[in-house]
Structures are given as structure tokens and as C-alpha cells.
Design a protein around this motif. Structure first.
Motif, PDB file in Angstrom:
ATOM      1  N   ARG A  90       0.815  -1.207   0.000  1.00 58.95           N
ATOM      2  CA  ARG A  90       0.000   0.000   0.000  1.00 58.95           C
ATOM      3  C   ARG A  90       0.851   1.261   0.000  1.00 58.95           C
ATOM      4  O   ARG A  90       0.484   2.262  -0.587  1.00 58.95           O
ATOM      5  CB  ARG A  90      -0.889  -0.002   1.250  1.00 58.95           C
ATOM      6  CG  ARG A  90      -2.361   0.133   0.891  1.00 58.95           C
ATOM      7  CD  ARG A  90      -3.120   0.721   2.039  1.00 58.95           C
ATOM      8  NE  ARG A  90      -3.652  -0.316   2.908  1.00 58.95           N
ATOM      9  CZ  ARG A  90      -4.293  -0.039   4.046  1.00 58.95           C
ATOM     10  NH1 ARG A  90      -4.471   1.214   4.411  1.00 58.95           N
ATOM     11  NH2 ARG A  90      -4.746  -1.010   4.798  1.00 58.95           N
ATOM     12  N   SER A  91       1.980   1.245   0.674  1.00 57.60           N
ATOM     13  CA  SER A  91       2.743   2.490   0.810  1.00 57.60           C
ATOM     14  C   SER A  91       3.759   2.689  -0.311  1.00 57.60           C
ATOM     15  O   SER A  91       3.814   3.744  -0.929  1.00 57.60           O
ATOM     16  CB  SER A  91       3.446   2.529   2.164  1.00 57.60           C
ATOM     17  OG  SER A  91       4.225   1.366   2.333  1.00 57.60           O
ATOM     18  N   ILE A  92       4.544   1.672  -0.605  1.00 61.50           N
ATOM     19  CA  ILE A  92       5.614   1.832  -1.601  1.00 61.50           C
ATOM     20  C   ILE A  92       5.029   1.852  -3.010  1.00 61.50           C
ATOM     21  O   ILE A  92       5.529   2.539  -3.892  1.00 61.50           O
ATOM     22  CB  ILE A  92       6.658   0.696  -1.441  1.00 61.50           C
ATOM     23  CG1 ILE A  92       7.325   0.823  -0.069  1.00 61.50           C
ATOM     24  CG2 ILE A  92       7.704   0.748  -2.539  1.00 61.50           C
ATOM     25  CD1 ILE A  92       8.158  -0.376   0.331  1.00 61.50           C
ATOM     26  N   GLY A  93       3.900   1.117  -3.194  1.00 61.03           N
ATOM     27  CA  GLY A  93       3.219   1.096  -4.486  1.00 61.03           C
ATOM     28  C   GLY A  93       3.373  -0.257  -5.159  1.00 61.03           C
ATOM     29  O   GLY A  93       4.456  -0.836  -5.159  1.00 61.03           O
ATOM     30  N   VAL A 109       5.522   5.102   9.831  1.00 60.92           N
ATOM     31  CA  VAL A 109       4.171   5.686   9.758  1.00 60.92           C
ATOM     32  C   VAL A 109       3.175   4.752  10.442  1.00 60.92           C
ATOM     33  O   VAL A 109       2.327   5.187  11.229  1.00 60.92           O
ATOM     34  CB  VAL A 109       3.765   5.935   8.285  1.00 60.92           C
ATOM     35  CG1 VAL A 109       2.298   6.336   8.199  1.00 60.92           C
ATOM     36  CG2 VAL A 109       4.656   7.012   7.675  1.00 60.92           C
ATOM     37  N   ARG A 110       3.280   3.472  10.168  1.00 63.48           N
ATOM     38  CA  ARG A 110       2.368   2.510  10.793  1.00 63.48           C
ATOM     39  C   ARG A 110       2.445   2.610  12.318  1.00 63.48           C
ATOM     40  O   ARG A 110       1.429   2.699  13.004  1.00 63.48           O
ATOM     41  CB  ARG A 110       2.727   1.092  10.308  1.00 63.48           C
ATOM     42  CG  ARG A 110       1.683   0.031  10.443  1.00 63.48           C
ATOM     43  CD  ARG A 110       1.803  -0.824  11.708  1.00 63.48           C
ATOM     44  NE  ARG A 110       3.146  -1.226  12.031  1.00 63.48           N
ATOM     45  CZ  ARG A 110       3.660  -1.112  13.250  1.00 63.48           C
ATOM     46  NH1 ARG A 110       2.957  -0.597  14.256  1.00 63.48           N
ATOM     47  NH2 ARG A 110       4.901  -1.496  13.491  1.00 63.48           N
ATOM     48  N   ALA A 111       3.676   2.645  12.827  1.00 69.11           N
ATOM     49  CA  ALA A 111       3.856   2.733  14.285  1.00 69.11           C
ATOM     50  C   ALA A 111       3.318   4.062  14.816  1.00 69.11           C
ATOM     51  O   ALA A 111       2.702   4.119  15.886  1.00 69.11           O
ATOM     52  CB  ALA A 111       5.337   2.576  14.635  1.00 69.11           C
ATOM     53  N   GLY A 112       3.538   5.133  14.065  1.00 69.29           N
ATOM     54  CA  GLY A 112       3.070   6.453  14.485  1.00 69.29           C
ATOM     55  C   GLY A 112       1.552   6.509  14.562  1.00 69.29           C
ATOM     56  O   GLY A 112       0.981   7.006  15.537  1.00 69.29           O
ATOM     57  N   VAL A 113       0.892   5.965  13.529  1.00 66.58           N
ATOM     58  CA  VAL A 113      -0.578   5.965  13.508  1.00 66.58           C
ATOM     59  C   VAL A 113      -1.098   5.085  14.642  1.00 66.58           C
ATOM     60  O   VAL A 113      -1.953   5.481  15.440  1.00 66.58           O
ATOM     61  CB  VAL A 113      -1.102   5.440  12.144  1.00 66.58           C
ATOM     62  CG1 VAL A 113      -2.616   5.222  12.192  1.00 66.58           C
ATOM     63  CG2 VAL A 113      -0.740   6.411  11.025  1.00 66.58           C
ATOM     64  N   GLU A 114      -0.545   3.889  14.744  1.00 64.92           N
ATOM     65  CA  GLU A 114      -1.054   2.911  15.715  1.00 64.92           C
ATOM     66  C   GLU A 114      -0.889   3.396  17.158  1.00 64.92           C
ATOM     67  O   GLU A 114      -1.708   3.102  18.021  1.00 64.92           O
ATOM     68  CB  GLU A 114      -0.305   1.585  15.511  1.00 64.92           C
ATOM     69  CG  GLU A 114      -0.953   0.437  16.259  1.00 64.92           C
ATOM     70  CD  GLU A 114      -0.430  -0.916  15.765  1.00 64.92           C
ATOM     71  OE1 GLU A 114       0.045  -1.020  14.615  1.00 64.92           O
ATOM     72  OE2 GLU A 114      -0.520  -1.876  16.550  1.00 64.92           O
ATOM     73  N   ASN A 115       0.154   4.177  17.413  1.00 69.86           N
ATOM     74  CA  ASN A 115       0.408   4.646  18.778  1.00 69.86           C
ATOM     75  C   ASN A 115      -0.029   6.083  19.019  1.00 69.86           C
ATOM     76  O   ASN A 115       0.339   6.697  20.029  1.00 69.86           O
ATOM     77  CB  ASN A 115       1.899   4.484  19.105  1.00 69.86           C
ATOM     78  CG  ASN A 115       2.315   3.024  19.141  1.00 69.86           C
ATOM     79  OD1 ASN A 115       2.012   2.324  20.093  1.00 69.86           O
ATOM     80  ND2 ASN A 115       2.969   2.560  18.093  1.00 69.86           N
ATOM     81  N   GLU A 157      -2.445   9.123   5.541  1.00 67.52           N
ATOM     82  CA  GLU A 157      -3.862   8.832   5.267  1.00 67.52           C
ATOM     83  C   GLU A 157      -4.011   7.495   4.537  1.00 67.52           C
ATOM     84  O   GLU A 157      -4.894   6.700   4.865  1.00 67.52           O
ATOM     85  CB  GLU A 157      -4.447   9.972   4.436  1.00 67.52           C
ATOM     86  CG  GLU A 157      -5.947  10.090   4.598  1.00 67.52           C
ATOM     87  CD  GLU A 157      -6.503  11.299   3.860  1.00 67.52           C
ATOM     88  OE1 GLU A 157      -5.737  12.002   3.160  1.00 67.52           O
ATOM     89  OE2 GLU A 157      -7.714  11.517   3.989  1.00 67.52           O
ATOM     90  N   ILE A 158      -3.126   7.253   3.592  1.00 64.52           N
ATOM     91  CA  ILE A 158      -3.170   5.974   2.849  1.00 64.52           C
ATOM     92  C   ILE A 158      -3.052   4.800   3.818  1.00 64.52           C
ATOM     93  O   ILE A 158      -3.643   3.747   3.633  1.00 64.52           O
ATOM     94  CB  ILE A 158      -2.035   5.925   1.795  1.00 64.52           C
ATOM     95  CG1 ILE A 158      -2.352   6.873   0.635  1.00 64.52           C
ATOM     96  CG2 ILE A 158      -1.819   4.512   1.267  1.00 64.52           C
ATOM     97  CD1 ILE A 158      -1.210   7.057  -0.346  1.00 64.52           C
ATOM     98  N   LEU A 159      -2.292   5.009   4.897  1.00 62.88           N
ATOM     99  CA  LEU A 159      -2.091   3.918   5.859  1.00 62.88           C
ATOM    100  C   LEU A 159      -3.093   3.973   7.015  1.00 62.88           C
ATOM    101  O   LEU A 159      -2.887   3.360   8.067  1.00 62.88           O
ATOM    102  CB  LEU A 159      -0.657   3.930   6.377  1.00 62.88           C
ATOM    103  CG  LEU A 159       0.390   3.550   5.318  1.00 62.88           C
ATOM    104  CD1 LEU A 159       1.795   3.570   5.897  1.00 62.88           C
ATOM    105  CD2 LEU A 159       0.103   2.172   4.713  1.00 62.88           C
ATOM    106  N   GLY A 160      -4.173   4.741   6.827  1.00 63.79           N
ATOM    107  CA  GLY A 160      -5.278   4.675   7.787  1.00 63.79           C
ATOM    108  C   GLY A 160      -5.255   5.715   8.876  1.00 63.79           C
ATOM    109  O   GLY A 160      -6.082   5.674   9.788  1.00 63.79           O
ATOM    110  N   GLY A 161      -4.311   6.684   8.804  1.00 68.53           N
ATOM    111  CA  GLY A 161      -4.301   7.770   9.796  1.00 68.53           C
ATOM    112  C   GLY A 161      -5.052   8.981   9.269  1.00 68.53           C
ATOM    113  O   GLY A 161      -5.576   8.964   8.148  1.00 68.53           O
TER     114      GLY A 161
END
Ligand code: HAM
Length: 427
Positions: free
Chosen positions: A54-57, A89-95, A292-296
């Protein structure tokens, strides 16, 4: 004897000798990043495959052909991280680190890409990555570049060229994409196989082709710069003004597109011609859409990663000094039992005084102990003989300079060595 097992192709052992340069780079990087208010974050080396797709494409070299992807015992598809931004980013959104906040973060560690190994390109390699979240203006793009420039300066690395470009917003890029596809379709017969494949999925990547046969076609292609949206153009001009004010030379490279899909607006690379084909030591840019693409919640962001293998190689070529890890003193007990015991205690006492001390263990003749003392890199050897110790003395031998060997009282030896070896001491 059974056959020795070898490491996986493209994955290197890092031996102590070479690591002193890595450690110096890591130390200086941490100091510089801390000076700018960046804080370290650590996240797993393995993530769900979906995160990178999803992120790198989907239509990138990394996702199409370079990921180490496997099913775990539950049948979930997992991937060894090919880069750090997605996981950060995943860790940032999740936490909950990213919403409505400014976060300056950095990380370091191994990344994995199944590329064709060659000098400067490995299947396990190491990055120091830096990400800044929550700031949409180009002052932070400039700051990230200033961080890198300061790092080169403190390390004494010369000759890196800064290349910058703007990719505009996704909407502006979509407009440009159409123009580019039309142009490339008009020259279909000159496209190589990779480029033909990319034409539908990711035509901008055609501009990144290294195939010599494609270079004149690429040089004549319409430029993304002419299709930038107004806001991106202003963002880019402001960045250029900041860089000029900071006295950082740069070259605008309109063909700089990067190999990951998440970039918007600013992209940059620090490039050297001293390392052969793999000359990009550090690369990054802005990725306003990724959170946003990763759900944040939509959060502007920008960052970069530097490749430690390449930077260490360049540092070695330029004779940058590594971190000093060698012992300063070598303690050589010339007899077993009581003499060795006193040697162990003396070494402890010297370490208490802040010195790096290697103890000779395993006994041996004076000659063999001196040989090892020399190889250890220590500046002084302390020779402990039974008779001297009985008189509460040791012999101090300078291993690196002509200086008469001298006998010093046990109670004075640590002050003697401190005065000669610790920071600020006259050498
Ligand atoms: P990247 O350009 O894919 O960007 O990698 C950054 C750097 O890692 C490269 O410039 C290079 O020095 C090093 N590198 C990449 N692949 C290899 C390899 N196979 N062997 C040795 N070194 C390699 C990223 O990874 C982005 N995550 C950077 C970023 C952070 N953008 C925004 N934030």
C-alpha cells in the motif's frame, strides 16, 4: 569436518575493524539528530506484506520483485522491511503519535531487498532514517537537508552533490502522466521491455531508467516542472530560497523521480561519483498522502534515509577516522597465580579511572605478551613481574614512541596513565 555454511548472497558480516567507521557515523548522526530535536523510534523488522504494497506502491521494483515475502505458520503474508518509512508511519498511527502533532523521529537498522548484489547494493543493508510529521511547509524540507549537510560536515565527508526536484501534488502528477504517456507512446519503438511494462502502471519510473539506449528519449521528454501546480511551485521556490540562504549548493534535477510511489512535492538525493554505479548515499522527500493511505488522519510528512554501507565506503575512501575503540593500556602479567591476580585487580583499578584496558589472559612469555600488546593497539603496556610487584612497582612501556621504560609505584600508575591518555591530556 563438515562443510562450512556460508552467509546468504548479498548479506554481509560486519567485522570489528570496519565497524569503527560505522560507529563513528552512528554516533555523529545521533548527536546531530538530537541537536535538531529528533527522537529515536524502533519498530519491527517484519510487517504485514500489505503495509509495503500500500505504501511503496504495487508497480515499483521493490514491491514487484525485491521483497522478502513469506507466509508464517498461521498462513499470514509477512515481509522483511525493504525500507523504514512505512513501518515508521504505521507505528506512528497505531500509537497515536501523529494526529495533530509535530513529531521528529529517527530510526536505524537493517533493511532487506532482493536486488542483484554488486558494490554498494546489497540484499541486507542498513539505513539511518529520519521522518518529520505534521509540517506542510518547506522549512522542514530545508531542515532535513540541513541535518544531512551538518552530518557530512562533522564527519568530514566531501564531494556529495545535492539534487532536488518537485513531483507536485498527485493531481498535477496525474495531468503530467497523461502528457508523458502520450509522448512515450509516440516513441514506442524506442522503449525497452521494462519501460513498456511501466507505461501503463507507473510511467514516471520510465524517466528513472538507467538504460543508455533510452537516455536521449528521456532527455527530450516533457518535463514535470512545466506541469507543476501553483502551490507546489511556490513550495519548491521557497525551499530553494532557504537552501541558498543557508549556503547549501544544490542542483535542480527535473528527472529525479525516486523509486517509491509515496512522494509528493519535494524529492532530493545526495549523490557522489566516487562510489561507481551506486552513488546515491542519502535520499528522501515529502510524502503528504502516506499517513492517510495507511489509515491515519491526513498528516503532512517528509523524511530521508541514508545508506550506511555507502556512506561508510565513502568515508573510508576519504580517510575519515573511525570511532576509537582500541584499548589504551595492555596489562601483561609475567607469571601465573598471584601475579595474574594482581594484574586483574590493577586492570580493574585502571578501568575505574576511566581507561580502556585489555588484560592479557592465558599466560605466555614476555615476547608473546608484547606481541599481543602491540596488536591490540594499546599505547602502553604494563609489565608485571613477581619481583617488581613485591616492591609495589610495575614497568610501564610506551609501545608507540621511543621512551625509556620506567618503573612506577602501583599507587601512582593510574594517575600517570590518566595524565597521558585521557581527553585533554597533552599527547
Ligand atoms: P531509498 O532511496 O529506497 O529510500 O533508500 C535510501 C538509501 O538507502 C539509498 O539512497 C541508499 O543509500 C540506501 N540503499 C537503498 N537500497 C540499498 C541496497 N540494496 N544496498 C545498499 N544501500 C541501499 C528509502 O528507503 C526511503 N524510505 C527514504 C525516505 C525516508 N523517504 C522519506 N523518508
Amino acid at each position: 569436518m563438515s562443510k562450512a555454511i556460508q552467509a546468504i548472497r548479498g548479506m554481509n558480516d560486519l567485522l570489528p575493524e570496519a565497524l569503527s567507521l560505522w560507529q563513528r557515523i552512528e554516533q555523529v548522526a545521533e548527536t546531530v539528530l538530537t541537536a535538531y530535536g529528533y527522537r529515536e523510534i524502533r519498530f519491527p523488522i517484519i510487517e504485514k506484506t500489505e503495509l509495503y504494497k500500500r505504501s511503496i506502491g504495487e508497480v515499483t521494483d521493490i514491491v514487484e520483485k525485491e521483497m522478502y515475502t513469506f507466509e508464517d505458520r498461521n498462513g499470514d503474508s509477512l515481509t522483511l522491511r525493504p525500507e523504514g518509512t512505512a513501518g515508521c508511519v504505521r507505528a506512528g498511527v497505531e500509537n497515536g503519535l501523529l494526529h495533530n502533532q509535530v513529531q521528529r523521529l529517527w530510526y536505524a537498522g537493517p533493511m532487506f531487498r532482493h536486488e542483484r548484489p554488486q558494490k554498494g547494493r546489497y540484499r541486507q543493508f542498513h539505513q539511518i532514517g529520519v521522518e518529520a510529521f505534521g509540517i506542510g511547509t518547506s522549512d522542514i524540507d530545508a531542515e532535513l537537508i540541513l541535518v544531512t549537510a551538518r552530518l557530512w560536515k562533522l564527519l568530514g565527508i566531501r564531494g556529495l552533490e545535492l539534487q532536488i526536484n518537485s513531483l507536485g501534488t498527485p493531481a498535477a502528477r496525474a495531468g503530467y502522466r497523461q502528457v508523458l504517456v502520450e509522448y512515450l507512446r509516440g516513441h514506442q519503438e524506442q522503449l525497452d521491455e521494462d519501460s513498456r511494462r511501466r507505461l501503463d502502471g507507473n510511467p514516471l519510473r520510465v524517466l528513472d531508467s538507467k538504460n543508455p539506449a533510452m537516455q536521449s528519449l528521456i532527455a527530450a521528454a516533457p518535463s514535470l516542472h512545466e506541469h507543476l501546480d501553483e502551490e507546489s511551485r511556490r513550495h519548491f521556490e521557497q525551499l530553494c530560497a532557504y537552501l541558498q540562504a543557508a549556503n547549501i549548493p544544490y542542483r535542480v534535477n527535473p528527472r529525479l523521480v525516486r523509486g517509491l510511489d509515496y512522494y509528493t512535492r519535494t524529492v532530493f538525493e545526495w549523490v557522489t561519483s566516487d562510489l561507481g554505479a551506486q552513488g546515491t548515499v542519502c535520499a528522501g522527500g515529502r510524502y503528504d498522502g502516506l499517513v492517510e493511505i495507511l489509515g491515519g488522519q491526513a498528516t503532512p510528512a517528509a523524511g530521508f534515509a541514508l545508506g550506511l554501507e555507502r556512506l561508510a565506503e565513502l568515508a573510508a575512501l576519504q580517510k575519515v577516522a573511525g570511532a576509537e575503540r582500541r584499548p589504551q593500556v595492555y596489562v601483561a602479567p609475567l607469571a601465573d597465580g598471584n601475579v595474574t591476580q594482581q594484574g586483574l585487580m590493577l586492570a580493574e583499578q585502571l578501568r575505574d579511572a576511566g581507561l580502556r584496558v585489555e588484560m592479557h589472559c592465558g599466560s605466555g612469555s614476555l615476547k608473546s605478551q608484547l606481541k599481543r600488546a602491540d596488536r591490540s593497539g594499546a599505547r602502553y603496556a604494563l609489565l608485571l613481574g613477581a619481583n617488581e610487584l613485591a616492591a609495589a612497582q610495575v614497568s610501564v612501556k610506551n609501545l608507540r614512541a621511543e621512551e625509556p621504560q620506567q618503573q612506577i609505584g602501583l599507587s601512582e600508575v593510574s594517575a600517570f596513565l590518566q595524565a597521558r591518555l585521557l581527553a585533554g591530556a597533552v599527547q
